[in-house]
Design a protein around this motif. Structure first.
Motif, PDB file in Angstrom:
ATOM      1  N   ALA A  41       0.813  -1.215   0.000  1.00 27.32           N
ATOM      2  CA  ALA A  41       0.000   0.000   0.000  1.00 27.32           C
ATOM      3  C   ALA A  41       0.849   1.268   0.000  1.00 27.32           C
ATOM      4  CB  ALA A  41      -0.944   0.003   1.204  1.00 27.32           C
ATOM      5  N   HIS A  42       1.992   1.240   0.645  1.00 26.23           N
ATOM      6  CA  HIS A  42       2.779   2.459   0.829  1.00 26.23           C
ATOM      7  C   HIS A  42       4.042   2.535  -0.013  1.00 26.23           C
ATOM      8  CE1 HIS A  42       0.658   2.770   4.968  1.00 26.23           C
ATOM      9  NE2 HIS A  42      -0.120   3.156   3.977  1.00 26.23           N
ATOM     10  N   THR A  43       4.258   1.560  -0.867  1.00 20.48           N
ATOM     11  CA  THR A  43       5.424   1.616  -1.748  1.00 20.48           C
ATOM     12  C   THR A  43       5.234   2.718  -2.768  1.00 20.48           C
ATOM     13  OG1 THR A  43       6.022  -0.703  -1.508  1.00 20.48           O
ATOM     14  CG2 THR A  43       6.706   0.364  -3.536  1.00 20.48           C
ATOM     15  N   THR A  44       6.234   3.551  -2.903  1.00 23.50           N
ATOM     16  CA  THR A  44       6.229   4.543  -3.967  1.00 23.50           C
ATOM     17  C   THR A  44       7.148   4.034  -5.057  1.00 23.50           C
ATOM     18  OG1 THR A  44       8.027   5.763  -2.901  1.00 23.50           O
ATOM     19  CG2 THR A  44       5.779   6.476  -2.399  1.00 23.50           C
ATOM     20  N   GLY A  45       6.842   4.346  -6.272  1.00 26.91           N
ATOM     21  CA  GLY A  45       7.626   3.812  -7.376  1.00 26.91           C
ATOM     22  C   GLY A  45       7.147   2.423  -7.729  1.00 26.91           C
ATOM     23  N   TYR A  46       8.049   1.652  -8.268  1.00 25.03           N
ATOM     24  CA  TYR A  46       7.726   0.330  -8.800  1.00 25.03           C
ATOM     25  C   TYR A  46       7.488  -0.680  -7.685  1.00 25.03           C
ATOM     26  CZ  TYR A  46       7.999  -3.295 -12.427  1.00 25.03           C
ATOM     27  OH  TYR A  46       7.724  -4.299 -13.308  1.00 25.03           O
ATOM     28  N   LEU A  47       6.347  -1.370  -7.726  1.00 20.40           N
ATOM     29  CA  LEU A  47       6.000  -2.384  -6.730  1.00 20.40           C
ATOM     30  C   LEU A  47       6.480  -3.745  -7.223  1.00 20.40           C
ATOM     31  CD1 LEU A  47       4.559  -3.219  -4.103  1.00 20.40           C
ATOM     32  CD2 LEU A  47       2.456  -3.447  -5.461  1.00 20.40           C
ATOM     33  N   ASP A  48       7.384  -4.359  -6.495  1.00 18.91           N
ATOM     34  CA  ASP A  48       7.962  -5.649  -6.815  1.00 18.91           C
ATOM     35  C   ASP A  48       6.896  -6.751  -6.808  1.00 18.91           C
ATOM     36  OD1 ASP A  48      10.515  -7.371  -6.949  1.00 18.91           O
ATOM     37  OD2 ASP A  48       9.449  -8.208  -5.210  1.00 18.91           O
ATOM     38  N   TYR A  49       7.053  -7.722  -7.708  1.00 14.92           N
ATOM     39  CA  TYR A  49       6.109  -8.833  -7.811  1.00 14.92           C
ATOM     40  C   TYR A  49       5.977  -9.593  -6.493  1.00 14.92           C
ATOM     41  CZ  TYR A  49       3.885 -13.157  -9.151  1.00 14.92           C
ATOM     42  OH  TYR A  49       3.023 -14.209  -9.213  1.00 14.92           O
ATOM     43  N   ASP A  50       7.096  -9.916  -5.850  1.00 14.47           N
ATOM     44  CA  ASP A  50       7.032 -10.685  -4.602  1.00 14.47           C
ATOM     45  C   ASP A  50       6.247  -9.944  -3.526  1.00 14.47           C
ATOM     46  OD1 ASP A  50       8.524 -12.775  -5.688  1.00 14.47           O
ATOM     47  OD2 ASP A  50      10.420 -11.982  -4.947  1.00 14.47           O
ATOM     48  N   ASP A  51       6.449  -8.628  -3.429  1.00 13.18           N
ATOM     49  CA  ASP A  51       5.702  -7.836  -2.445  1.00 13.18           C
ATOM     50  C   ASP A  51       4.220  -7.804  -2.790  1.00 13.18           C
ATOM     51  OD1 ASP A  51       8.030  -7.272  -0.998  1.00 13.18           O
ATOM     52  OD2 ASP A  51       8.360  -5.371  -2.041  1.00 13.18           O
ATOM     53  N   ALA A  52       3.909  -7.709  -4.079  1.00  9.93           N
ATOM     54  CA  ALA A  52       2.507  -7.694  -4.507  1.00  9.93           C
ATOM     55  C   ALA A  52       1.834  -9.029  -4.218  1.00  9.93           C
ATOM     56  CB  ALA A  52       2.420  -7.359  -5.995  1.00  9.93           C
ATOM     57  N   ALA A  53       2.526 -10.123  -4.507  1.00 16.28           N
ATOM     58  CA  ALA A  53       1.945 -11.458  -4.276  1.00 16.28           C
ATOM     59  C   ALA A  53       1.697 -11.697  -2.793  1.00 16.28           C
ATOM     60  CB  ALA A  53       2.864 -12.536  -4.853  1.00 16.28           C
ATOM     61  N   ALA A  54       2.623 -11.260  -1.947  1.00 20.21           N
ATOM     62  CA  ALA A  54       2.423 -11.399  -0.499  1.00 20.21           C
ATOM     63  C   ALA A  54       1.230 -10.569  -0.039  1.00 20.21           C
ATOM     64  CB  ALA A  54       3.690 -10.980   0.247  1.00 20.21           C
ATOM     65  N   ALA A  55       1.088  -9.368  -0.595  1.00 21.90           N
ATOM     66  CA  ALA A  55      -0.043  -8.513  -0.222  1.00 21.90           C
ATOM     67  C   ALA A  55      -1.372  -9.115  -0.653  1.00 21.90           C
ATOM     68  CB  ALA A  55       0.139  -7.120  -0.822  1.00 21.90           C
TER      69      ALA A  55
END
Length: 145
Positions: A41-55
């Motif tokens: 939710a708070h990442t600025t810029g490019y959101l990494d796939y691994d972080d997105a999948a965990a979310a």
């Protein structure tokens, strides 16, 4: 991308995160769910796939606790949840989970980019989670304080 399905737990990154959640001490699990959602939710810029999948996996867990939420049935979900063990979650997590999903579906998201490259243009499984996480009031309904 390491995905074998469209579900929130059906990819290598989510399965790895779920394994970590299962292996964590029960007192750490609430914080792990919050951390996964906050990162996306708070990442600025490019959101990494691994972080997105965990979310996405974390959002599915939060949504499963909501009225009308989809039950967790995937064999790749955390085993303790499949066994019916409790997971205490904070009241603000549905809103945070909805924010995280919006970020995953937004611009500068590797998750969205990879699925788009694979030909996906709509993501009904995520939209269903978002709908559960952000219930709307019916006309004439009084919101509870």
């Amino acid at each position: 991308m390491g995905a074998w399905g469209e579900g929130p737990f059906e990819n290598d990154s989510a399965a790895d995160w779920c394994d970590g959640l299962h292996d964590a001490h029960p007192s750490e699990r609430r914080g792990m769910v919050r951390a996964a959602l906050t990162t996306a939710a708070h990442t600025t810029g490019y959101l990494d796939y691994d972080d997105a999948a965990a979310a996405i996996a974390a959002a599915a867990i939060v949504a499963s606790r909501m009225p009308g939420g989809p039950p967790i049935t995937s064999t790749y979900a955390p085993n303790f949840l499949l066994a019916g063990d409790a997971l205490e979650l904070d009241d603000d997590l549905p809103e945070l989970a909805a924010e995280a999903l919006a970020r995953v579906l937004g611009d500068d998201s590797e998750w969205r980019e990879l699925w788009s490259e694979a030909g996906a243009t709509q993501f009904p499984h995520l939209e269903k989670l978002r709908a559960v996480l952000t219930p709307t009031e019916l006309p004439g309904q009084i919101g509870l304080l």
